[in-house]
Scaffold this motif. Structure first.
Motif: not given
Ligand code: AMP
Ligand code: MG
Length: 326
Positions: A71-72, A82, A116, A120, A163, A165
């Motif tokens: 996502a990053h 996204n 997410l 953030e 997200d 992760g």
């Protein structure tokens, strides 16, 4: 030949034959470790013909999949979704979004890839040095919620950024193990920073031995697990956290309160039939706490949990001890 010489020579020959036969039965193994997925990925397999090219390809595949789920990194497929909020997605992204919602369902929403905006918010707070205020958290919560993900065919519509992760590493471990098996590997272990899938047998013994580390001391093993054809994943706050005004905040969000989980267990290890399930459940159990996690594990097939709580006390699900013997 004299009898006195014959006996030692025969004994030597018998021992040599036994050694050769034994050596043939147990394959030799090769290991390779490379940085990937924000950690180190290690693969150990039996030494088959062309194993080097096979390992090259396995790590290449891992890097390809990493490009889907991060996502990053702005150019990943997930980052694209996204951004667009509605898009046609690839087989892997679709499969893992679906799987994530299944884990959300069985954990009563403790696992939720729509967190997410909250992640953030906390990252922003770390930069500014001010913890998020209630109003900001409420605004994020209005957008999050796994029920708001809509899937029609291969098109996915999302309420906010996702997200992944908490599950992607496990999924990539599964895909790597599948790839190796499809290419004739019978015995192997894939480990992405503690998300593990192993199959067949290790160099010694019938099952792979996986140690659970103490959350406070990496060099101390609390217990061992013996597994084959199974996945093991661990979640804990001892390695990753945010520091806001000198206070530690965990990296896992409670999707109900919108806050990072506090007073959580120090370490959670989960077994499951595949690594994506084990990975996601370990994250979810971190949110759910000791009692709810054990109850959930006890009603799921192949799922066991071992928890080290904040005070260092250990707890385990009903059949966890089945994994305690080689
Ligand atoms: P893990 O290290 O597998 O426990 O995953 C932690 C990661 O999952 C975090 O760094 C976030 O990216 C993501 N995450 C945090 N909270 C949640 C949650 N409640 N459900 C799903 N994913 C989460
Ligand atoms: Mg996880």
């Amino acid at each position: 030949m004299k009898k006195t010489i014959l006996i030692p020579v025969l004994t030597f020959l018998i021992l040599l034959t036994a050694l050769i036969l034994h050596g043939n039965r147990i394959p030799s193994y090769v290991s390779r470790e490379e940085p990937a997925l924000g950690t180190f990925v290690a693969i150990k397999i039996e030494k088959t013909q062309g194993y080097e090219a096979l390992l090259d390809k396995a790590f290449e595949n891992i890097r390809q999949l990493e490009k889907v789920f991060s996502a990053h990194t702005p150019d990943s497929e997930l980052a694209r979704l996204n951004n667009l909020k509605k898009a046609e997605v690839s087989f892997h992204l679709l499969e893992l979004i679906k799987k994530s919602t299944v884990v959300s369902e069985i954990t009563g929403g403790a696992f939720d890839i729509t967190v997410l905006p909250l992640i953030e918010l906390y990252k922003q707070a770390e930069l500014s040095g001010n913890p998020p205020v209630e109003k900001e958290i409420r605004e994020c919560l209005a957008r999050t919620g796994w029920h708001k993900i809509e899937i029609k065919g291969t098109t996915v519509k999302i309420p906010c950024g996702l997200d992944m992760g908490g599950i992607a590493k496990g999924y990539i471990v599964d895909k790597t193990a599948e790839f190796l098996k499809e290419h004739g590997v019978k015995n192997g272990l894939v480990n992405a920073g503690g998300d593990i899938y192993c199959f067949g047998r290790p160099p010694r013994g019938e099952k792979w031995r996986i140690g659970i580390q103490s959350p406070s001391r990496k060099d101390v093993l609390i217990t061992d697990l013996y597994v084959s054809g199974f996945a093991v994943a661990t979640s804990g706050d001892y390695e990753r956290y945010l520091l806001i005004k000198g206070k530690k905040f965990g990296h896992i969000i409670d999707p109900v309160t919108g806050k990072t989980v506090q007073n959580s267990p120090a370490g959670i290890t989960v077994t499951a039939v595949d690594a994506s399930t084990a990975d996601a459940l370990a994250t979810a159990f971190y949110v759910m706490g000791v009692e709810k996690s054990i109850k959930t594990a006890d009603r799921l097939n192949g799922v066991e949990v071992f928890i080290i709580d904040g005070a260092g006390k250990t707890h385990q699900s009903r059949n966890f001890s089945n994994f305690a013997l080689p």
